[in-house]
Design an enzyme around this catalytic site. Structure first.
Site, mmCIF file in Angstrom:
data_model
loop_
_atom_site.group_PDB
_atom_site.id
_atom_site.type_symbol
_atom_site.label_atom_id
_atom_site.label_comp_id
_atom_site.label_asym_id
_atom_site.label_seq_id
_atom_site.Cartn_x
_atom_site.Cartn_y
_atom_site.Cartn_z
ATOM 1 C CB SER A 70 16.814 45.945 -17.804
ATOM 2 O OG SER A 70 17.829 45.034 -18.080
ATOM 3 C CG HIS A 116 20.842 49.206 -19.115
ATOM 4 N ND1 HIS A 116 21.010 48.650 -17.871
ATOM 5 C CD2 HIS A 116 19.944 48.406 -19.770
ATOM 6 C CE1 HIS A 116 20.257 47.556 -17.767
ATOM 7 N NE2 HIS A 116 19.597 47.396 -18.905
ATOM 8 C CG ASP A 128 22.555 48.784 -14.933
ATOM 9 O OD1 ASP A 128 22.871 49.222 -16.050
ATOM 10 O OD2 ASP A 128 21.531 48.118 -14.717
ATOM 11 C CG ASN A 164 15.018 41.395 -21.593
ATOM 12 O OD1 ASN A 164 14.112 41.362 -20.765
ATOM 13 N ND2 ASN A 164 16.007 42.283 -21.540
#
Length: 401
Positions: free
Chosen positions: A275, A117, A88, A211
């Site tokens: 996520s 994130h 990530d 998404n």
């Protein structure tokens, strides 16, 4: 915790509570009175409750634990012994994560350790308890592999990061899960090859569907490889999140709308996305592998896909059907098959006289509905059970309590 099975003549067999007799909580209040109720009631009695877990009326409540039934699964395991690689944007220093992050690595020198994130994703997987929030597998560890900065990165950097995780697993076999809360729209044979390489190395790969609110293919989710789990996002109402991608290559769904977790600068925040749903499933994989450490990625995928409630992952179901070993049985004159004669009596009592035990018969785990335990509660004493088929003890067979 341990529970004891006592025979009338005083012989004692001790068994791990995660098998058959599940000790979900055992405590006394400040006045010494034994308290029963829900897991939340136990947690709220501790000195430093995770407020975002224990206040359902709060806007920032971690509802994902109720949806996924992590409370019941925690009667079996909290993920100890498993490391999840988070590929990530990096994981920042955070009081809820520092003790659970084993290593931080980056494919490039981007300065800071991580951003919101990656830190948020890591917290959903394995934020430790008693310090604000709790991850799905709060005793699992995190290996952070930073492959992008800000909003995105290159496929080449991601491939390098995956290779780094594979190399790290060679030195640390506990790395059994890789969370990838990322994706792109273009197929790459090199990308698919390195994913297959990771799975061949024994790493279950959990990836986000994307998404766009459509059935557009997003990679690596659309690679559709055994051992790769593609995750859709759901809401607190158990409906598909409006932003979540969908399609026949999706494997399971998990909460991903308005998820509270850790972020940069030792803070907390809500985020939404596949996520966020992905690390919920990665955490559930860690729970499963903590109990079944030799399961292959394909076997983990199969187990996770079976452990669902209307398509949404349910961690408690991972441990309700495979309680095969060890089957602990009280001995009666050291009988070879470990069985007790029809009509015999045995006692279930807590190993510590101050504890409360919650149990069921027949090898089934107690369950939690609306935060309340369904099962039999014994306080300040013990329960005597006759060995009959009516209460789950089959005559002539091993006695599993």
């Amino acid at each position: 915790a341990l529970a004891q099975l006592k025979l009338p003549d005083g012989e004692v067999a001790v068994m791990a509570s995660r098998y058959h007799v599940v000790l979900l909580y055992a405590y006394r209040d400040e006045n010494g009175v034994s308290v029963k109720g829900s897991w939340k009631a136990w947690y709220e009695s501790t000195a430093n409750p995770d407020t975002y877990m224990s206040q359902p009326s709060s806007y920032n409540y971690q509802y994902m634990h109720d949806i996924v039934n992590t409370y019941e699964a925690w009667g079996v395991t909290k993920g100890a012994g498993v490391t999840v690689a988070v590929v990530d944007s990096g994981v920042d220093m955070h009081d809820d994560l520092n003790n659970n992050v084993k290593a931080r690595q980056s494919v490039k020198d981007w300065g800071a350790l991580g951003s919101d994130h990656g830190t948020h994703v890591a917290g959903i997987v394995a934020a430790q308890m008693d310090n604000g929030i709790g991850g799905i597998a709060p005793e699992a560890k995190i290996y952070s592999e930073r492959v992008f900065q800000g909003g995105g990165g290159s496929t080449a950097d991601i491939i390098q990061g995956i290779n780094n995780v594979i190399a790290a697993k060679a030195a640390d076999p506990s790395i059994k899960v890789m969370n990838m809360s990322l994706g792109g729209y273009f197929y790459s044979s090199q990308y698919e090859a390195v994913i297959r390489k990771a799975i061949a190395a024994g790493i279950t790969v959990v990836v986000a569907m994307g998404n766009d609110g459509s059935n557009i293919q997003c990679f690596p989710a659309a690679f559709n490889i055994p051992g790769l789990i593609a995750v859709q996002s759901s809401t607190a109402a158990n409906t598909l999140s409006p932003f979540s991608n969908y399609g026949p290559w999706a494997d399971v769904t998990a909460p991903g709308s308005n998820i509270m977790s850790t972020v940069f600068d030792n803070d907390y925040s809500m985020m939404s996305g596949t996520s966020m749903a992905t690390p919920v499933v990665a955490g559930v994989c860690a729970l499963y592998l903590s109990v079944y450490p030799y399961a292959t990625p394909a076997q983990v995928e199969t187990a996770i896909k079976k452990a669902t409630n209307k398509g949404i992952v349910d961690a408690s179901k991972l441990f309700n059907t495979e309680n095969k070993a060890p089957v602990i049985t009280p001995e009666e004159l050291k009988a070879k098959d470990g069985s007790l004669p029809y009509g015999s009596m045995l006692t279930i009592s807590a190993a510590d006289s101050s504890e409360t035990i919650i149990y069921t018969v027949g090898g089934k785990s107690p369950s939690i509905k609306n935060g309340v335990i369904t099962g039999t509660v014994v306080e300040d004493g013990a329960v005597w059970l006759p060995i009959t088929s009516e209460n789950g003890f089959t005559v002539g067979k091993n006695v599993a309590v």
